[in-house]
Design a protein around this motif. Structure first.
Motif, PDB file in Angstrom:
ATOM      1  N   ARG A 169      58.277  -5.696  70.283  1.00  0.00           N
ATOM      2  CA  ARG A 169      59.257  -4.978  69.468  1.00  0.00           C
ATOM      3  C   ARG A 169      59.663  -3.668  70.155  1.00  0.00           C
ATOM      4  NH1 ARG A 169      55.568  -6.193  65.318  1.00  0.00           N
ATOM      5  NH2 ARG A 169      55.170  -3.986  64.902  1.00  0.00           N
ATOM      6  N   ALA A 170      58.683  -3.002  70.788  1.00  0.00           N
ATOM      7  CA  ALA A 170      58.983  -1.748  71.492  1.00  0.00           C
ATOM      8  C   ALA A 170      59.945  -1.985  72.655  1.00  0.00           C
ATOM      9  CB  ALA A 170      57.688  -1.103  71.995  1.00  0.00           C
ATOM     10  N   VAL A 171      59.689  -3.035  73.429  1.00  0.00           N
ATOM     11  CA  VAL A 171      60.577  -3.360  74.561  1.00  0.00           C
ATOM     12  C   VAL A 171      61.975  -3.685  74.041  1.00  0.00           C
ATOM     13  CG1 VAL A 171      61.026  -5.006  76.426  1.00  0.00           C
ATOM     14  CG2 VAL A 171      58.714  -4.123  76.088  1.00  0.00           C
ATOM     15  N   ALA A 172      62.042  -4.485  72.975  1.00  0.00           N
ATOM     16  CA  ALA A 172      63.345  -4.889  72.423  1.00  0.00           C
ATOM     17  C   ALA A 172      64.128  -3.691  71.891  1.00  0.00           C
ATOM     18  CB  ALA A 172      63.136  -5.919  71.314  1.00  0.00           C
ATOM     19  N   SER A 173      63.411  -2.644  71.428  1.00  0.00           N
ATOM     20  CA  SER A 173      64.100  -1.479  70.869  1.00  0.00           C
ATOM     21  C   SER A 173      64.422  -0.423  71.933  1.00  0.00           C
ATOM     22  CB  SER A 173      63.284  -0.863  69.726  1.00  0.00           C
ATOM     23  OG  SER A 173      62.091  -0.293  70.235  1.00  0.00           O
ATOM     24  N   GLY A 174      64.080  -0.716  73.190  1.00  0.00           N
ATOM     25  CA  GLY A 174      64.512   0.172  74.271  1.00  0.00           C
ATOM     26  C   GLY A 174      63.449   1.056  74.876  1.00  0.00           C
TER      27      GLY A 174
END
Length: 354
Positions: free
Chosen positions: A301-306
C-alpha cells in the motif's frame, strides 16, 4: 505497579499501547504534532474481534485504567520511562527529530522492544552468525542504530495484522488478525523482569468476562521473531507486483506450491542462523491465516501511494542468504520487483508518505 512505556509510532503502536493501557500501565505515543493533538483530545480507538464474536469491539483509551498521552519527538522527557517500544516504519527513523530522540534513547540506555517488521540492526548483532555480516544496505539509514547496545534492543514478531481505515481519523486502528506479539528476551534479567511483568498483566486482562486477544509472549530464544520473515517473503512483499498491488491471500494462494518453496527456504535460512524448528510457524498454519488477509500488505500500500522508501526485509533476507551461500531465485526476483517499483516512484517524484 504501573510502568511508563514510551512508544514511537501512534498507528501500529496504538495496538500494543491499548493492550498496556488495559493492563493498567501508562503509555506515551510519539507522533506528529497534529496526531498528538488529536490523541490528547480524543484518545485512541482500537477495533478488535474477541474470540467467537462476529463483530469487532471498539476499545477506547479513555475508558481504560492506564493513562495515555501523545507527544512529538522533540518534547519527550526520557526520565519518565521504564521501556521504549519501537513501532514506526523503519524509514521514518531517518526524520531529523526522530533521529535526535533515538540518540537520546541510546544514551539513556533504556531497553527497547521493537514491533517493527524490519529488525533493528543492534538486535541482529545479538545473533552470532549475523554480527559481522554486511547488512546496512537493507536500511534506509543504518547510522540511526549505531549508538545502541545490542543487549538493550529486542524484537517482537509483529504477527497481528492491523491498519488505519483510510476513511477514519488518525487515532483509529482496525485489527484484522488478532495474533500475539512474540518477543525475544533482553540480555539483562533486570529488563526481562519488566517484560515478563507486562506479559503477565496483559494476559490477565478480560473484557466483559471475555479473554482479549493479542497477547505479549516472551521467549528466551532470539530466533522466535525470525519466524515472521518467512511470512513477509511469502506474502507481504509478493503483494508488490509490476502492476497493481495484490492481497496477501492472492500472493500466497495464487500459487501455493511456489509459496511453500519460498516459505521453506526462508525457514531454512533461520535454522542456519540458529533457530530451532519449534521457533517457527508451520506453512499450513500461515497459509490458513492468509486466507483471511484480503488487503495488500502495508508495504504494498505504501509503494502504491507513492512512498520512495519502505521497510526492506526482502532485501535483508536476500543479503543474508547470499552471504550464507544459499541464494534463492524467487527471493531475488521479489527484491528486483520491489526495487523496480520504488525506483518508478523516485523517478516520478515520490511523496515520501508512509
Amino acid at each position: 505497579m504501573a510502568r511508563n512505556i514510551l512508544i514511537l509510532g501512534a498507528s501500529y503502536g496504538s495496538l500494543l499501547g491499548t493492550k498496556l493501557l488495559m493492563a493498567g500501565h501508562n503509555v506515551s505515543l510519539v507522533c506528529r504534532a497534529k496526531t498528538a493533538e488529536l490523541i490528547n483530545r480524543d484518545g485512541t480507538e482500537v477495533r478488535i474481534k474477541l474470540r467467537d464474536e462476529a463483530v469487532h469491539r471498539a476499545i477506547f483509551s479513555r475508558d481504560l485504567p492506564g493513562k495515555l498521552d501523545a507527544v512529538t519527538p522533540g518534547n519527550v522527557d526520557l526520565s519518565r520511562y521504564d521501556m521504549v517500544g519501537l513501532a514506526m516504519q523503519e524509514p521514518q527513523y531517518t526524520n531529523h527529530t526522530v533521529r535526535v530522540l533515538m540518540v537520546k534513547i541510546a544514551a539513556a540506555k533504556l531497553p527497547c522492544l521493537s514491533i517493527m517488521n524490519m529488525p533493528p540492526l543492534p538486535y541482529l548483532k545479538r545473533i552470532p552468525s549475523l554480527a559481522d555480516m554486511d547488512l546496512e544496505e537493507a536500511y534506509t539509514n543504518a547510522q540511526v542504530w549505531e549508538r545502541f547496545e545490542p543487549g538493550l534492543v529486542t524484537l517482537c514478531s509483529p504477527d497481528p495484522q492491523a491498519f488505519r481505515p483510510p476513511e477514519e481519523a488518525a487515532n483509529v486502528l482496525h485489527v484484522g488478525l488478532p495474533t500475539n506479539f512474540k518477543a525475544s528476551a533482553f540480555a539483562d534479567e533486570k529488563h526481562n523482569k519488566v517484560l515478563r511483568e507486562l506479559e503477565a498483566d496483559i494476559d490477565a486482562v478480560t473484557l466483559d468476562g471475555h479473554d482479549v486477544p493479542v497477547k505479549l509472549k516472551v521467549f528466551s530464544s532470539l530466533f522466535v521473531p525470525l519466524a515472521k520473515w518467512s511470512m513477509l517473503l511469502t506474502g507481504n512483499y509478493r503483494c508488490i507486483t509490476p502492476h497493481e498491488p495484490q492481497s496477501i491471500r492472492d500472493a500466497v494462494h495464487g500459487d501455493l506450491k511456489r509459496s511453500q518453496t519460498i516459505y521453506d527456504h526462508v525457514d531454512a535460512i533461520a535454522r542456519r542462523l540458529g533457530a530451532d524448528p519449534q521457533d517457527q510457524v508451520p506453512f499450513a498454519k500461515y497459509a490458513k491465516a492468509a486466507e483471511s488477509l484480503l488487503k495488500p500488505s502495508s508495504a504494498a500500500r505504501a509503494v502504491a501511494s507513492g512512498a520512495p522508501f519502505i521497510e526492506r526485509v526482502d532485501l535483508l533476507v536476500k543479503l543474508i542468504s547470499h552471504q550464507l551461500g544459499t541464494p534463492n531465485a524467487e527471493i531475488d526476483r521479489t527484491v528486483e520487483t520491489v526495487d523496480l517499483k520504488l525506483n518508478e516512484k523516485i523517478v516520478q517524484g515520490g511523496s515520501g508518505a508512509q
